[in-house]
Design a protein around this motif. Structure first.
Motif, PDB file in Angstrom:
ATOM      1  N   SER A  98       0.698  -1.007   0.006  1.00 22.54           N
ATOM      2  CA  SER A  98      -0.020   0.059   0.252  1.00 22.54           C
ATOM      3  C   SER A  98       0.903   1.301   0.045  1.00 22.54           C
ATOM      4  CB  SER A  98      -1.060   0.026   1.222  1.00 22.54           C
ATOM      5  OG  SER A  98      -1.600   1.442   1.406  1.00 22.54           O
ATOM      6  N   LEU A  99       1.815   1.254   0.815  1.00 21.75           N
ATOM      7  CA  LEU A  99       2.941   2.241   0.937  1.00 21.75           C
ATOM      8  C   LEU A  99       3.528   2.529  -0.355  1.00 21.75           C
ATOM      9  CD1 LEU A  99       4.180   1.982   4.530  1.00 21.75           C
ATOM     10  CD2 LEU A  99       3.016   4.154   3.826  1.00 21.75           C
ATOM     11  N   LEU A 100       3.978   1.714  -0.884  1.00 17.63           N
ATOM     12  CA  LEU A 100       5.005   1.666  -2.012  1.00 17.63           C
ATOM     13  C   LEU A 100       4.060   2.274  -3.418  1.00 17.63           C
ATOM     14  CD1 LEU A 100       7.682  -1.171  -1.194  1.00 17.63           C
ATOM     15  CD2 LEU A 100       7.853   1.317  -0.995  1.00 17.63           C
ATOM     16  N   THR A 101       2.904   1.438  -3.480  1.00 13.84           N
ATOM     17  CA  THR A 101       2.295   2.089  -4.589  1.00 13.84           C
ATOM     18  C   THR A 101       1.777   3.185  -4.701  1.00 13.84           C
ATOM     19  OG1 THR A 101       0.389   0.849  -3.321  1.00 13.84           O
ATOM     20  CG2 THR A 101       1.550  -0.604  -5.297  1.00 13.84           C
ATOM     21  N   VAL A 139       9.930   1.821   5.027  1.00 12.61           N
ATOM     22  CA  VAL A 139       8.893   0.827   4.918  1.00 12.61           C
ATOM     23  C   VAL A 139       9.371  -0.699   4.332  1.00 12.61           C
ATOM     24  CG1 VAL A 139       6.902   0.406   3.388  1.00 12.61           C
ATOM     25  CG2 VAL A 139       7.220   2.693   4.365  1.00 12.61           C
ATOM     26  N   VAL A 140      10.320  -0.560   3.456  1.00 14.81           N
ATOM     27  CA  VAL A 140      10.924  -1.799   2.972  1.00 14.81           C
ATOM     28  C   VAL A 140      11.641  -2.602   4.128  1.00 14.81           C
ATOM     29  CG1 VAL A 140      12.646  -2.691   1.477  1.00 14.81           C
ATOM     30  CG2 VAL A 140      11.125  -1.032   0.838  1.00 14.81           C
ATOM     31  N   PHE A 141      12.358  -1.824   4.986  1.00 21.59           N
ATOM     32  CA  PHE A 141      12.993  -2.237   6.060  1.00 21.59           C
ATOM     33  C   PHE A 141      12.036  -3.023   7.277  1.00 21.59           C
ATOM     34  CE2 PHE A 141      15.252  -2.207  10.212  1.00 21.59           C
ATOM     35  CZ  PHE A 141      16.352  -3.317   9.742  1.00 21.59           C
ATOM     36  N   ASN A 142      11.014  -2.316   7.220  1.00 27.14           N
ATOM     37  CA  ASN A 142       9.926  -2.650   8.342  1.00 27.14           C
ATOM     38  C   ASN A 142       9.707  -4.104   8.157  1.00 27.14           C
ATOM     39  OD1 ASN A 142       7.365  -2.207  10.184  1.00 27.14           O
ATOM     40  ND2 ASN A 142       6.481  -2.906   8.391  1.00 27.14           N
ATOM     41  N   SER A 143       9.330  -4.587   6.890  1.00 32.98           N
ATOM     42  CA  SER A 143       8.892  -6.035   6.722  1.00 32.98           C
ATOM     43  C   SER A 143      10.306  -7.104   7.090  1.00 32.98           C
ATOM     44  CB  SER A 143       8.464  -6.453   5.349  1.00 32.98           C
ATOM     45  OG  SER A 143       9.770  -6.051   4.454  1.00 32.98           O
ATOM     46  N   SER A 144      11.356  -6.521   6.919  1.00 30.11           N
ATOM     47  CA  SER A 144      12.544  -7.640   7.256  1.00 30.11           C
ATOM     48  C   SER A 144      12.359  -8.188   8.750  1.00 30.11           C
ATOM     49  CB  SER A 144      13.866  -7.001   6.830  1.00 30.11           C
ATOM     50  OG  SER A 144      14.019  -6.009   8.034  1.00 30.11           O
ATOM     51  N   THR A 145      11.836  -7.535   9.699  1.00 29.30           N
ATOM     52  CA  THR A 145      11.617  -8.029  10.822  1.00 29.30           C
ATOM     53  C   THR A 145      10.482  -9.055  11.124  1.00 29.30           C
ATOM     54  OG1 THR A 145      10.076  -6.418  11.743  1.00 29.30           O
ATOM     55  CG2 THR A 145      12.470  -5.826  12.094  1.00 29.30           C
ATOM     56  N   ASP A 154       8.712  -5.786  -2.809  1.00 29.69           N
ATOM     57  CA  ASP A 154       8.736  -4.205  -2.818  1.00 29.69           C
ATOM     58  C   ASP A 154       9.181  -3.842  -3.956  1.00 29.69           C
ATOM     59  OD1 ASP A 154       8.581  -4.200   0.083  1.00 29.69           O
ATOM     60  OD2 ASP A 154      10.392  -4.843   0.394  1.00 29.69           O
ATOM     61  N   PHE A 155       9.980  -4.441  -5.069  1.00 36.07           N
ATOM     62  CA  PHE A 155      10.095  -4.144  -6.483  1.00 36.07           C
ATOM     63  C   PHE A 155       8.819  -4.091  -7.249  1.00 36.07           C
ATOM     64  CE2 PHE A 155      11.072  -5.508 -10.692  1.00 36.07           C
ATOM     65  CZ  PHE A 155      11.820  -4.364 -11.236  1.00 36.07           C
ATOM     66  N   LEU A 156       8.214  -5.286  -7.109  1.00 42.21           N
ATOM     67  CA  LEU A 156       6.718  -5.095  -7.932  1.00 42.21           C
ATOM     68  C   LEU A 156       5.851  -4.071  -7.576  1.00 42.21           C
ATOM     69  CD1 LEU A 156       6.318  -9.133  -7.858  1.00 42.21           C
ATOM     70  CD2 LEU A 156       6.604  -7.636  -9.800  1.00 42.21           C
TER      71      LEU A 156
END
Length: 303
Positions: A98-101, A139-145, A154-156
């Motif tokens: 949601s954030l990245l799009t 935001v991308v780093f948030n999912s790594s946990t 995230d790329f898509l």
């Protein structure tokens, strides 16, 4: 308090609410075995049939050039955008997608500045872009946990945002000669047509007739087709007409907040401090891009 633009603000808020929730609906359908392309095709087919029932008298565009542009709209705002978005939901958090799009308005502004030399971007836009990109990194780093580090989702998501930005540029020339119903119908049509090759190669999906009777499948498909597609597109047209494209697009950044709240409640997805920081930075980037240029322009005029 909002004056004559009250309807436009309400329409924009309702639209973003539905679009923000749509990420969660898609995630639920994926968890029930539906494929990304399958979800998209079902959603757009419902929307196309509804709009075709309302707007069906005119079949073709005024010329081949415009017809080709409608095909690009269907590809960029239809098949490529939603298939990339739905596939991203399989590999990263719903909030991330949601954030990245929602970066698409910022990407659109940057493309306009690069392509249209007479529409130069101010320092506020570039500063806002830099701040927002920093937020994207958080935001991308948030999912790594919470999940294995896999940048594919995230790329898509970013690819989907870029695809929507291209659609926004093409739409500029079409808005002058066609109404929102015709544009939406043509976009849905070419979106469905260009998605057929993706559907052919999609594997490991359930038979839709077998699961359509499940409340969570039927309800979410109905919401995506009628609410998040048909109704939302009409409301979005109202908000753009009342507020203008720039102010209406500002609301798109709020869809990440809606998704964050709903995904935490419905899907129990984690919310970290870094993820919240990413949201704040993206919002600050949006504010900077929209307001710093205006402040500098006012000071310049006073001088």
């Amino acid at each position: 308090m909002l004056g004559g633009n009250f309807i436009g603000h309400v329409a924009a808020f309702l639209t973003i609410g539905m679009w923000g929730y749509s990420f969660v609906s898609s995630k639920v359908l994926l968890e029930n075995g539906l494929g990304p392309v399958q979800i998209y095709m079902a959603r757009f087919l419902i929307a196309y049939l509804l709009i075709a029932f309302i707007s069906h008298k005119r079949l073709w565009a005024l010329n081949l050039r415009d017809e080709g542009q409608f095909c690009i709209c269907g590809l960029c705002a239809g098949s490529l955008y939603f298939i990339a978005e739905n596939t991203a939901l399989k590999y990263t958090l719903t909030t991330n997608v949601s954030l990245l799009t929602s970066m698409s308005p910022l990407l659109t502004a940057m493309l306009v500045g690069l392509i249209y030399k007479n529409e130069k971007l101010g320092i506020g836009t570039w500063l806002g872009s830099a701040i927002a990109i920093l937020g994207v990194g958080c935001v991308v780093f948030n999912s790594s946990t919470a999940v294995a580090v896999n940048p594919l989702g995230d790329f898509l998501s970013l690819a989907a945002a870029f695809s929507w930005a291209i659609y926004s540029l093409v739409l500029r020339s079409l808005n002058a000669n066609y109404d929102v119903w015709f544009i939406s119908r043509k976009t849905f049509f070419y979106g469905l047509l260009t998605a057929i090759p993706f559907l052919i190669f999609e594997n490991d999906t359930v038979d839709l007739p077998e699961v359509i009777g499940m409340p969570e499948v039927f309800g979410n498909l109905l919401f995506l087709g009628v609410g998040a597609s048909t109704v939302a597109y009409v409301l979005w047209a109202v908000s753009v007409k009342q507020l203008g494209a720039v102010k209406a697009n500002n609301y798109m950044y709020l869809q990440s907040v809606v998704t964050l709240i709903v995904s935490a409640i419905v899907l129990s997805e984690p919310v970290t401090i870094i993820g919240i920081l990413g949201i704040i930075l993206i919002m600050c980037g949006l504010w900077a891009g929209d307001n710093i240029n205006k402040i500098l322009e006012k000071r310049k005029n006073k001088i």
